[in-house]
Design a protein around this motif. Sequence first.
Motif, short mmCIF file in Angstrom:
data_model
loop_
_atom_site.label_atom_id
_atom_site.label_comp_id
_atom_site.label_asym_id
_atom_site.label_seq_id
_atom_site.Cartn_x
_atom_site.Cartn_y
_atom_site.Cartn_z
N LYS A 1 1.33 -1.11 -0.06
CA LYS A 1 -0.28 0.16 0.43
C LYS A 1 0.67 1.04 -0.10
O LYS A 1 1.00 2.49 -0.63
CB LYS A 1 -0.84 0.22 1.03
N SER A 2 2.10 1.03 0.51
CA SER A 2 2.72 2.12 0.36
C SER A 2 4.20 2.01 0.20
O SER A 2 5.04 0.98 0.62
CB SER A 2 3.02 3.07 2.06
N TRP B 1 -4.07 0.69 -8.29
CA TRP B 1 -3.61 1.76 -7.54
C TRP B 1 -3.79 3.61 -8.57
O TRP B 1 -3.44 3.03 -9.86
CB TRP B 1 -2.08 2.59 -7.22
N ASP C 1 -2.63 5.75 -8.55
CA ASP C 1 -1.95 6.99 -8.96
C ASP C 1 -0.83 6.38 -8.46
O ASP C 1 -0.14 6.15 -6.83
CB ASP C 1 -1.70 8.39 -8.16
N PRO C 2 -0.38 5.47 -9.12
CA PRO C 2 1.07 4.51 -8.50
C PRO C 2 2.45 4.81 -8.21
O PRO C 2 3.55 4.85 -7.10
CB PRO C 2 1.17 3.12 -9.77
N VAL D 1 2.97 7.28 -6.31
CA VAL D 1 2.78 7.96 -4.81
C VAL D 1 3.74 7.46 -3.89
O VAL D 1 3.57 6.25 -4.09
CB VAL D 1 1.11 7.98 -3.73
N THR D 2 4.38 7.97 -3.01
CA THR D 2 5.24 7.81 -1.94
C THR D 2 5.47 8.28 -0.21
O THR D 2 4.77 9.59 -0.88
CB THR D 2 6.81 7.36 -2.32
N ASN E 1 -0.01 6.04 2.52
CA ASN E 1 -1.03 4.97 1.88
C ASN E 1 -1.34 5.38 0.20
O ASN E 1 -1.91 6.79 0.16
CB ASN E 1 -1.65 4.45 2.46
N ARG E 2 -1.28 4.62 -0.62
CA ARG E 2 -1.75 4.72 -1.61
C ARG E 2 -3.60 4.27 -2.18
O ARG E 2 -3.61 3.50 -0.78
CB ARG E 2 -1.01 4.06 -2.82
N THR E 3 -4.35 5.26 -2.89
CA THR E 3 -5.58 4.65 -2.87
C THR E 3 -5.64 3.53 -4.00
O THR E 3 -5.41 3.32 -5.41
CB THR E 3 -6.69 5.68 -2.95
N SER F 1 -2.81 8.66 -12.26
CA SER F 1 -1.23 8.07 -12.45
C SER F 1 0.03 9.94 -13.13
O SER F 1 -0.54 10.38 -13.70
CB SER F 1 -0.81 7.50 -13.82
N ASP G 1 -0.22 12.54 -8.16
CA ASP G 1 0.71 13.14 -7.26
C ASP G 1 1.91 14.20 -7.26
O ASP G 1 2.67 14.91 -6.40
CB ASP G 1 1.32 12.00 -5.88
#
Length: 350
Positions: free
Chosen positions: A73-74, A151, A153-154, A156-157, A160-162, A199, A202
């Motif tokens: 997830k993160s 995800w 938006d894969p 995201v760092t 947690n990703r949605t 995508s 972020d």
Amino acid sequence: MTIVDINIDWSMRFSMRYLSFLVFSTTMVSSAYAMKPIPPQSGFSGFINLGAGVTSVESNTLAKFGSVDLGNKSIDTLTKSPDSETSGLPVLGLEIAYTFASTRTQVFFGNQLEDYIRFDFAARAGVRQEIGNAGVIGVSFLQTPLATEVWEDPFVTGTNRTNTDRTSNGYRLIWDEIYGTGLELRYSAREVDIDKERSGEDLGLSAADRALLDRNGDRNRFSVQYTFNWDENKHRVTPAIAYIDQDLDGDAVAYDGLSFNVNYIYSVNRWKFVTNASYATLEYDEANPVYSKKADSNRYGASFTAFYNKPFGWEGWLANAGVVWFEEDSDINFYDSSVNLASIGMLYLF
């Protein structure tokens, strides 16, 4: 291979961007337990498979399937290969068909196991028609009743990703046993839909760069294979070649390429042993705006499955156990992916 295959097809048709297992025709059952294209009598026929497996997945883009987590997830960085996620999952499949013997027609409904192993629960409804010496023509429509989640938006760092739904609906055409030979032609087309495609959002990319990462679009595949038999069907080899066209809206995630596969089945007494080896090479249309280069990749796969007929004396049942290995090596480390799967099950033919 017949049209009415009872395929536990570990055909790994997967763009590892969505982990949708590129179909390399890595067949567990394939023609080893295929029924005749159109049975000689009218009535119902089909199969059901019940089993369970353990999978280890490395993917930076896949989120989950049902309640099964398939991705982290993160993540902390966009520059390294993904960490692995290990999960248990059911291995289920069902197809029900009805044959009209007088017209050599068969209608069917269900989901092929080849789709299940791609985390794609496409329900198929279609018809197969024997056309004399020319072989068997089949057409089916594919509908996804249960979406795989990716995800939004894969990229995201640090938080947690949605996740969001990915569905893939379309149709499949098959021409099998062409003029009494082992030749089969197959074409499939699907429309891929990401519910919330964000995508690059972020990262603050421009609208033009984000458009290059749009994962919605069409997926097309055309394959040719030929089955050779000898020693009274004790040995069965099927080489195959396929052209893949992932015609997505974003040019940085769109690609095309070729895949190659060989399937070998050895039969002895009540045992069937099925081995597969696969390779694919893919070229992307445009450079990825996050990394300023293309994500060209090579894919490698192998599987081995053993079947035992009539376990415990049970007529119509096949005990099975298998392992699958798949790896994708991308020019961009973020998209490196792998899958390892071990499963056991019971397949019933009726």
